[in-house]
Design a protein around this motif. Structure first.
Motif, PDB file in Angstrom:
ATOM      1  N   SER A  74      10.187  15.219  12.496  1.00 29.63           N
ATOM      2  CA  SER A  74       9.167  14.363  13.116  1.00 29.63           C
ATOM      3  C   SER A  74       8.162  15.182  13.908  1.00 29.63           C
ATOM      4  CB  SER A  74       9.820  13.345  14.041  1.00 29.63           C
ATOM      5  OG  SER A  74      10.599  12.454  13.326  1.00 29.63           O
ATOM      6  N   SER A  75       8.660  16.114  14.718  1.00 32.19           N
ATOM      7  CA  SER A  75       7.739  16.885  15.562  1.00 32.19           C
ATOM      8  C   SER A  75       6.847  17.795  14.737  1.00 32.19           C
ATOM      9  CB  SER A  75       8.506  17.680  16.605  1.00 32.19           C
ATOM     10  OG  SER A  75       9.363  18.608  15.989  1.00 32.19           O
ATOM     11  N   SER A  76       7.369  18.380  13.671  1.00 31.73           N
ATOM     12  CA  SER A  76       6.507  19.247  12.855  1.00 31.73           C
ATOM     13  C   SER A  76       5.424  18.437  12.166  1.00 31.73           C
ATOM     14  CB  SER A  76       7.333  20.036  11.841  1.00 31.73           C
ATOM     15  OG  SER A  76       7.944  19.166  10.917  1.00 31.73           O
ATOM     16  N   GLY A  81       0.151  17.600  11.514  1.00 33.29           N
ATOM     17  CA  GLY A  81      -0.293  16.719  10.437  1.00 33.29           C
ATOM     18  C   GLY A  81      -1.803  16.544  10.419  1.00 33.29           C
ATOM     19  N   GLN A  82      -2.250  15.788   9.447  1.00 28.89           N
ATOM     20  CA  GLN A  82      -3.670  15.496   9.277  1.00 28.89           C
ATOM     21  C   GLN A  82      -3.946  14.080   9.761  1.00 28.89           C
ATOM     22  OE1 GLN A  82      -5.864  17.752   8.016  1.00 28.89           O
ATOM     23  NE2 GLN A  82      -4.168  19.214   7.915  1.00 28.89           N
ATOM     24  N   TRP A  88      -4.796  14.089  20.629  1.00 31.26           N
ATOM     25  CA  TRP A  88      -4.755  15.289  21.459  1.00 31.26           C
ATOM     26  C   TRP A  88      -4.856  16.513  20.553  1.00 31.26           C
ATOM     27  CZ3 TRP A  88      -1.130  19.345  22.384  1.00 31.26           C
ATOM     28  CH2 TRP A  88      -1.360  20.070  23.559  1.00 31.26           C
ATOM     29  N   GLN A  89      -5.596  17.543  21.006  1.00 29.73           N
ATOM     30  CA  GLN A  89      -5.727  18.756  20.206  1.00 29.73           C
ATOM     31  C   GLN A  89      -5.773  19.974  21.126  1.00 29.73           C
ATOM     32  OE1 GLN A  89      -9.091  18.770  17.586  1.00 29.73           O
ATOM     33  NE2 GLN A  89      -8.473  20.672  16.604  1.00 29.73           N
ATOM     34  N   ILE A  93      -2.437  22.932  17.173  1.00 28.87           N
ATOM     35  CA  ILE A  93      -1.710  21.677  17.354  1.00 28.87           C
ATOM     36  C   ILE A  93      -2.710  20.542  17.463  1.00 28.87           C
ATOM     37  CG2 ILE A  93      -0.159  20.400  18.869  1.00 28.87           C
ATOM     38  CD1 ILE A  93       1.020  23.094  19.710  1.00 28.87           C
ATOM     39  N   LYS A  94      -2.548  19.580  16.544  1.00 33.28           N
ATOM     40  CA  LYS A  94      -3.440  18.423  16.535  1.00 33.28           C
ATOM     41  C   LYS A  94      -2.584  17.180  16.307  1.00 33.28           C
ATOM     42  CE  LYS A  94      -6.110  17.771  12.998  1.00 33.28           C
ATOM     43  NZ  LYS A  94      -7.211  17.764  12.037  1.00 33.28           N
ATOM     44  N   ILE A  95      -2.548  16.305  17.291  1.00 28.42           N
ATOM     45  CA  ILE A  95      -1.782  15.070  17.179  1.00 28.42           C
ATOM     46  C   ILE A  95      -2.754  13.935  16.921  1.00 28.42           C
ATOM     47  CG2 ILE A  95      -0.233  13.463  18.337  1.00 28.42           C
ATOM     48  CD1 ILE A  95       0.780  15.795  19.996  1.00 28.42           C
ATOM     49  N   SER A  96      -2.595  13.328  15.771  1.00 24.84           N
ATOM     50  CA  SER A  96      -3.436  12.182  15.429  1.00 24.84           C
ATOM     51  C   SER A  96      -2.548  10.947  15.257  1.00 24.84           C
ATOM     52  CB  SER A  96      -4.213  12.444  14.134  1.00 24.84           C
ATOM     53  OG  SER A  96      -3.334  12.560  13.048  1.00 24.84           O
TER      54      SER A  96
END
Length: 124
Positions: A74-76, A81-82, A88-89, A93-96
């Motif tokens: 999940s964390s990877s 992910g895209q 947050w970026q 590391i980019k969390i969408s």
């Protein structure tokens, strides 16, 4: 190892358990709604806790590696992910929003597959 108590799951024909496990496995493969996956995971968790005859401590001890798989997959997916709606970026590391839901989806699916395996062999 001796189980805590023997339940009807121990006496069911293994071919029947295999058939049910394969059906659940195929259903989970084509399911793409994280909320339904969560409810199925809770249902499988309750079934294993109530029907396996194992103590809760032993069950969670055997579940620890699968929880690690849940967290790592999940964390990877969440962190790398895209997606278009970025929450947050920082550097690579980019969390969408899309990567978050996809990461939770993949983690829940992996944990559900593990619980199906526990149901097939209750003497873990």
């Amino acid at each position: 190892m001796e189980t805590t108590r023997e339940t009807w799951v121990h006496r069911v024909n293994p071919i029947s358990k295999l058939g049910i496990s394969v059906l659940l496995f195929v259903c989970l493969l084509f399911l793409h709604n994280p909320s339904i996956l969560f409810y199925i995971l809770i249902l499988l968790l309750l079934n294993i806790l109530l029907l396996s005859g194992q103590s809760i401590f032993r069950f969670f001890l055997f579940l620890l590696p699968f929880l690690f798989i849940f967290v790592s997959t999940s964390s990877s997916m969440i962190l790398f992910g895209q997606g278009e709606n970025i929450w947050w970026q920082f550097g690579l590391i980019k969390i969408s929003e899309e990567s978050f839901y996809l990461g939770i989806h993949i983690g829940l699916r992996a944990l559900s597959f593990a619980l199906i395996g526990f149901f097939f062999y209750p003497d873990y």
